[in-house]
Write an enzyme that holds these catalytic residues in place. Structure first.
Site, PDB file in Angstrom:
ATOM      1  N   HIS A 138       0.815  -1.225   0.000  1.00 17.54           N
ATOM      2  CA  HIS A 138       0.000   0.000   0.000  1.00 17.54           C
ATOM      3  C   HIS A 138       0.848   1.275   0.000  1.00 17.54           C
ATOM      4  CE1 HIS A 138       0.923   1.069   4.194  1.00 17.54           C
ATOM      5  NE2 HIS A 138       1.084  -0.236   4.325  1.00 17.54           N
ATOM      6  N   HIS A 147      12.214  -0.304 -12.655  1.00 16.85           N
ATOM      7  CA  HIS A 147      11.976  -1.737 -12.885  1.00 16.85           C
ATOM      8  C   HIS A 147      12.026  -2.445 -11.535  1.00 16.85           C
ATOM      9  CE1 HIS A 147      13.563  -5.678 -14.992  1.00 16.85           C
ATOM     10  NE2 HIS A 147      12.539  -5.909 -14.192  1.00 16.85           N
TER      11      HIS A 147
HETATM   12  O1  JB2 Z   1      16.359   1.550 -30.627  1.00 16.66           O
HETATM   13  C1  JB2 Z   1      15.857   0.425 -30.583  1.00 16.66           C
HETATM   14  C2  JB2 Z   1      16.462  -0.667 -29.909  1.00 16.66           C
HETATM   15  N1  JB2 Z   1      17.607  -0.826 -29.197  1.00 16.66           N
HETATM   16  C3  JB2 Z   1      17.659  -2.125 -28.825  1.00 16.66           C
HETATM   17  N2  JB2 Z   1      14.663   0.161 -31.215  1.00 16.66           N
HETATM   18  C4  JB2 Z   1      14.069  -1.061 -31.219  1.00 16.66           C
HETATM   19  N3  JB2 Z   1      12.922  -1.223 -31.841  1.00 16.66           N
HETATM   20  N4  JB2 Z   1      14.622  -2.109 -30.589  1.00 16.66           N
HETATM   21  C5  JB2 Z   1      15.801  -1.903 -29.961  1.00 16.66           C
HETATM   22  N5  JB2 Z   1      16.566  -2.767 -29.286  1.00 16.66           N
HETATM   23  C6  JB2 Z   1      16.191  -4.178 -29.150  1.00 16.66           C
HETATM   24  O2  JB2 Z   1      15.949  -4.471 -27.777  1.00 16.66           O
HETATM   25  C7  JB2 Z   1      17.248  -5.151 -29.580  1.00 16.66           C
HETATM   26  O3  JB2 Z   1      17.327  -5.247 -30.989  1.00 16.66           O
HETATM   27  C8  JB2 Z   1      16.722  -6.431 -28.921  1.00 16.66           C
HETATM   28  O4  JB2 Z   1      15.697  -7.012 -29.685  1.00 16.66           O
HETATM   29  C9  JB2 Z   1      16.114  -5.878 -27.609  1.00 16.66           C
HETATM   30  C10 JB2 Z   1      16.995  -6.137 -26.410  1.00 16.66           C
HETATM   31  O5  JB2 Z   1      16.960  -7.526 -26.168  1.00 16.66           O
HETATM   32  P1  JB2 Z   1      17.710  -8.258 -24.946  1.00 16.66           P
HETATM   33  O6  JB2 Z   1      17.267  -9.677 -24.967  1.00 16.66           O
HETATM   34  O7  JB2 Z   1      19.162  -7.933 -25.030  1.00 16.66           O
HETATM   35  O8  JB2 Z   1      17.204  -7.521 -23.663  1.00 16.66           O
HETATM   36  P2  JB2 Z   1      15.727  -7.235 -23.172  1.00 16.66           P
HETATM   37  O9  JB2 Z   1      15.674  -5.779 -22.925  1.00 16.66           O
HETATM   38  O10 JB2 Z   1      14.701  -7.810 -24.053  1.00 16.66           O
HETATM   39  O11 JB2 Z   1      15.632  -8.060 -21.802  1.00 16.66           O
HETATM   40  C11 JB2 Z   1      16.478  -7.783 -20.689  1.00 16.66           C
HETATM   41  O12 JB2 Z   1      15.711  -7.205 -19.645  1.00 16.66           O
HETATM   42  C12 JB2 Z   1      14.643  -8.023 -19.163  1.00 16.66           C
HETATM   43  C13 JB2 Z   1      13.871  -7.257 -18.122  1.00 16.66           C
HETATM   44  C14 JB2 Z   1      17.083  -9.101 -20.240  1.00 16.66           C
HETATM   45  O13 JB2 Z   1      18.029  -8.858 -19.227  1.00 16.66           O
HETATM   46  C15 JB2 Z   1      16.003 -10.026 -19.734  1.00 16.66           C
HETATM   47  O14 JB2 Z   1      16.568 -11.237 -19.240  1.00 16.66           O
HETATM   48  C16 JB2 Z   1      15.189  -9.343 -18.638  1.00 16.66           C
HETATM   49  N6  JB2 Z   1      14.117 -10.214 -18.186  1.00 16.66           N
END
Ligand code: JB2
Length: 212
Positions: A138, A147
């Site tokens: 609360h 996050h």
């Molecule tokens: O400027 C952008 C850009 N920069 C990075 N535009 C767009 N459209 N996409 C962008 N990205 C994309 O973010 C990358 O191409 C990639 O697809 C994604 C980052 O993927 P990654 O698997 O490295 O991290 P995440 O942010 O999806 O997940 C992280 O954070 C989560 C909370 C990881 O640490 C996870 O394990 C965690 N659960």
């Protein structure tokens, strides 16, 4: 049934879970995702649309809504405002398996993952991640782009500053403030206020120097 069209920004691990949450709520039509990599495959059944240069075209085609599904808080902040600037509107991605009090207040662009609990009079501001199995008690206030990682537990009246990261399975006792862009390490027990732009770890949580 008409459902509003949504583009997902990002195609990594976080996007996988966000897409699943939105699909399980079945409120929106996901038209696809954009990302930086040159992957050409679908993700969880939704198409890869290319990089962000496609966004103005999507808007012209009637895709009005977006969700930024990237975990990094600074990148998520940047992309959130870029999409709004382009003319898109953020949606919330709320798992049907989360429990959110009707007396809690949610901003925009928020994901609430399965098993999360948000109790009465908590306020969750824009573009925040409330991750799997976390608990927000609360009167907590979570500022934009923060996050709360899986399993983290925030007691009543905790304030989390803009862009802060509260690590997996950490615990925060009542009425603590965590400063903006600070990091609480996994499993930490936070029993005193955390200043801005620091990292704290351990039980009880103590500040450490992080060298990049
Ligand atoms: O400027 C952008 C850009 N920069 C990075 N535009 C767009 N459209 N996409 C962008 N990205 C994309 O973010 C990358 O191409 C990639 O697809 C994604 C980052 O993927 P990654 O698997 O490295 O991290 P995440 O942010 O999806 O997940 C992280 O954070 C989560 C909370 C990881 O640490 C996870 O394990 C965690 N659960």
């Amino acid at each position: 049934m008409h459902r509003n069209k949504v583009v997902i920004i990002g195609g990594g691990g976080h996007a996988k879970v966000v897409i699943d949450v939105i699909q399980s709520a079945d409120t929106y039509e996901l038209v696809g995702f954009t990302s930086h990599s040159d992957q050409e495959s679908n993700l969880s059944g939704i198409p890869y649309l290319g990089d962000d240069s496609i966004l103005p075209t999507l808007l012209e085609e009637g895709v009005q809504y977006f969700f930024v599904a990237t975990g990094n808080n600074r990148l998520r902040k940047k992309l959130f405002y870029q999409l709004i600037e382009l003319g898109f509107t953020p949606i919330n991605a709320i798992s049907p398996f989360a429990r959110i009090s009707p007396f809690a207040k949610l901003g925009r662009g928020i994901v609430v993952m399965p098993g999360a609990v948000i109790n009465a009079y908590a306020v969750i501001e824009d573009n925040v991640i409330i991750n799997t199995l976390s608990g927000i008690d609360h009167d907590c206030l979570i500022k934009p782009h923060a996050h709360i990682a899986p399993g983290a537990s925030l007691a009543g009246c905790v304030n989390v500053g803009e862009g802060a990261f509260v690590g997996m399975k950490s615990s925060v006792i009542p009425e603590i403030s965590i400063g903006e862009w600070s990091v609480v390490g996994a499993g930490a027990a936070v029993i005193s206020d955390v200043p801005s732009y620091v990292t704290v770890v351990g039980v009880p949580a103590k500040k450490i120097i992080v060298r990049n």
